[in-house]
Design a protein around this motif. Structure first.
Motif, PDB file in Angstrom:
ATOM      1  N   ASN A   1     -13.510 -38.177  15.985  1.00 44.11           N
ATOM      2  CA  ASN A   1     -12.355 -37.453  15.445  1.00 44.11           C
ATOM      3  C   ASN A   1     -12.215 -36.072  16.059  1.00 44.11           C
TER       4      ASN A   1
ATOM      5  N   GLU B   1      -9.290 -37.416   8.715  1.00 47.37           N
ATOM      6  CA  GLU B   1      -9.560 -38.557   9.580  1.00 47.37           C
ATOM      7  C   GLU B   1      -8.242 -39.059  10.169  1.00 47.37           C
TER       8      GLU B   1
ATOM      9  N   ASN C   1     -15.534 -38.286   9.756  1.00 47.38           N
ATOM     10  CA  ASN C   1     -14.879 -37.256  10.569  1.00 47.38           C
ATOM     11  C   ASN C   1     -15.835 -36.949  11.710  1.00 47.38           C
TER      12      ASN C   1
END
Length: 476
Positions: free
Chosen positions: A287, A380, A253
Motif C-alpha cells: 500500500n 487500504e 496497510n
C-alpha cells in the motif's frame, strides 16, 4: 441450476423463502447467474446437518480424514482451468491470476491432508504432585466460515481444509459478489468422500442477520472470518456472547521498503508482485512504497516501464494482464483516493483514470511524491495504484512503516542481510517478505498483529484454530 442453490446436508436446495440474487460479471456488468439467498430457517437446517455429520466425522481416524483431503486436492488439481474460469467470471481477475489462485486453493487440501495425522499431544511428569500430565488436541466444534470476494476459492479452502483435518464440520457464507466458485467446489468434496452435512454453503443477501443467527447457536464453537477490520470488530463483539473461538484475518496497510543497496531488478519485480497480484485487491498488497532517495528515480523509471506493459481486458481473456475491479463501489473508492493524492501534490507517473466502456476497470497507476496527509497513505487502496514516497534514514522509515493501526504484512529489499533482518524484527507486522513480493504459502502461518487480526491460517497453526487443548491429570 443446482450449482446455484444452497448446499445443505449434501443436497442442492432452494432457500426456504425462494429468494434469489444475481451475480454480475465485473468485466462487462452482465448477469452470470441467479443464486439462492439463504434465510434463518436455512441456517437452522445447516446447523442440524453439521451437528449430525460432525458426530461421525470426528470419530474417523486421522488417516481417513487425511486421505479424503488428499483426494480433494487431486480432484481440484485436475479441474484448475474450470475453477480459474469461474473465478475470472465472477471476480474479474485476469486469467493468469485466476489460475494461480485455483492452484493455491487446491494446495490447502494437500497441506492439511498431511497435517491431519500430526495433531500431536504430550505426556509429562508433574514435578510437584507426581501425576502424569496428558495433553491432547480435540475438535473444537462446528465452525462458521465467512469468506471475502477477492479470493473466492482460496479463502474458502484455507478454512475448510484445516477444519476438516481437525475433525470439525463447517457452514460457509461466501461473499454475495462471488458465490459460484465455492458452490462449484462442493461436487469435488462429494467425490473426494466428504460426508453429507460436513460442509454446507449458504450464500445470502442478508449476511448480518444470517451470521448473527448462526453465531447465537451454542453448537457453533469457531468463527473464522476474512475481511475488513470494521466487520471483524462487529463479529468479535458478537462472538463474545457465546465465547466463540475467533480466527480473524482483517485489513492491511502494507509498507514496502527498498534500501539503496537492494538489487534493483529484484526490488522492481518484487514490488510489482506485491502491488499488482490480484490487481491490488488483496490485504497483502503493498500500500505504501518507500524508496531510498539514492535509487528512487531509477526505480520509478523501471517500475513505470513494467506497469505500462500491462493490458486491460476481460478477465476470462488469456491475453489480458489486468481485469476489472470487483464492483463500482470499489472502483469509485480507488478513483477518490487517486484524486485526493493528486490534489495534495502527488505526481501521476502512469495511469490515474478509469477507461470508458462497460466493466469496472481502472488503469494501473503509479503515484510519486505522495504527501503524508494523502488518504491513500492511511487507507487500504485495494486497487492497482502504487503509492511512492522516499526516505534517507533507516530508523525514520521503520517508524513511518509502523505508523499504522494495521500489522498484516511488510516487505523489505536489501542485499545486506544483517541490516535486512534487523529491520524485519523491528517491523510491527505478522509477516514480512524479505527480497520477495509474495508471502502467502499453505505451509506458513498467515496472519497479522494489531488491528489486522487474531490467529493464523496455514502452517501448523491453521489446524489449531479448529481444535481445543484438553489436559488430563492422571495417576498410575
Amino acid at each position: 441450476m443446482k450449482l446455484t442453490n444452497l448446499y445443505i446436508d449434501g443436497k442442492w436446495v432452494e432457500s426456504a423463502s425462494r429468494a434469489r440474487f444475481d451475480v454480475v460479471n465485473p468485466s462487462n456488468e452482465r448477469v452470470i447467474a441467479s443464486v439462492a439467498s439463504a434465510d434463518l430457517s436455512d441456517a437452522d437446517r445447516a446447523l442440524d446437518a453439521a451437528e449430525r455429520a460432525m458426530a461421525l466425522w470426528r470419530s474417523e481416524t486421522p488417516r481417513y480424514r487425511s486421505e479424503v483431503l488428499r483426494r480433494a486436492f487431486n480432484l481440484m488439481s485436475e479441474r484448475i482451468e474450470h475453477f480459474a474460469h469461474l473465478i475470472s467470471l465472477e471476480n474479474g481477475k485476469a486469467s493468469a491470476d485466476a489460475v494461480g489462485e485455483a492452484s493455491y486453493a487446491a494446495e490447502f487440501f494437500r497441506w492439511f491432508s498431511e497435517e491431519a495425522v500430526r495433531a500431536e499431544g504430550t505426556i509429562s511428569h508433574a514435578p510437584s504432585s507426581g501425576a502424569r500430565i496428558l495433553v491432547q488436541q480435540k475438535p473444537a466444534g462446528i465452525g462458521l466460515l465467512i469468506t471475502p470476494w477477492n479470493y473466492p476459492a482460496a479463502m474458502g479452502t484455507r478454512k475448510i481444509a484445516p477444519a476438516l483435518a481437525a475433525g470439525c464440520a463447517v457452514i460457509i457464507k461466501p461473499a454475495a459478489e462471488t458465490p459460484l466458485t465455492m458452490l462449484a467446489l462442493m461436487p469435488v468434496l462429494e467425490e473426494a468422500g466428504v460426508p453429507n452435512g460436513l460442509v454446507n454453503v449458504l450464500p445470502t443477501t442478508h449476511p448480518g442477520a444470517l451470521v448473527d443467527h448462526i453465531m447465537d447457536d451454542p453448537r457453533i464453537r469457531v468463527v473464522s472470518f476474512t475481511g475488513s477490520t470494521s466487520v471483524g470488530k462487529e463479529l468479535l463483539r458478537n462472538a463474545a456472547g457465546q465465547v466463540l473461538k475467533p480466527a480473524m484475518e482483517l485489513g492491511g496497510n502494507a509498507p514496502l521498503i527498498v534500501f539503496e543497496d537492494a538489487d534493483l531488478d529484484t526490488a522492481v519485480e518484487g514490488a510489482f508482485q506485491a502491488k499488482m497480484r490480484n490487481l491490488g485487491e488483496a490485504c497483502t498488497a503493498a500500500n505504501r512504497i518507500y524508496l531510498h532517495e539514492n535509487i528512487a528515480a531509477e526505480f520509478i523509471s523501471e517500475f513505470v516501464a513494467r506497469m505500462s506493459k500491462l493490458k486491460l481486458g476481460d478477465g476470462t481473456d488469456q491475453r489480458s494482464d489486468v481485469g476489472p475491479l470487483v464492483n463500482e463501489e470499489t472502483r469509485t473508492k480507488v478513483a477518490r483516493l487517486v484524486e485526493d493524492a493528486v490534489a495534495k501534490g502527488a505526481i501521476v507517473e502512469l495511469g490515474g483514470y478509469a477507461p470508458e466502456g462497460p466493466g469496472y476497470f481502472y488503469t494501473p497507476t503509479v503515484l510519486s511524491n505522495v504527501p503524508d496527509d494523502a488518504d491513500c497513505i492511511h487507507d487500504e487502496i485495494f486497487g492497482p495504484v502504487a503509492v511512492i514516497q522516499s526516505f534517507t534514514d533507516q530508523d525514520q522509515v521503520i517508524c513511518r512503516a509502523n505508523d499504522t493501526e494495521y500489522g498484516l504484512v511488510a516487505y523489505v529489499f536489501s542485499k545486506n542481510m544483517k541490516r535486512a533482518l534487523n529491520v524485519c524484527e523491528q517491523l510491527e507486522f505478522g509477516m514480512v517478505g524479505l527480497n520477495r513480493g509474495i508471502v502467502s504459502d499453505p505451509a506458513a502461518p498467515f496472519g497479522g498483529v494489531k488491528q489486522s487480526g487474531l490467529g493464523r491460517e496455514g502452517g501448523k497453526d491453521g489446524m489449531l484454530e479448529f481444535m481445543e487443548t484438553q489436559y488430563i491429570s492422571a495417576a498410575w
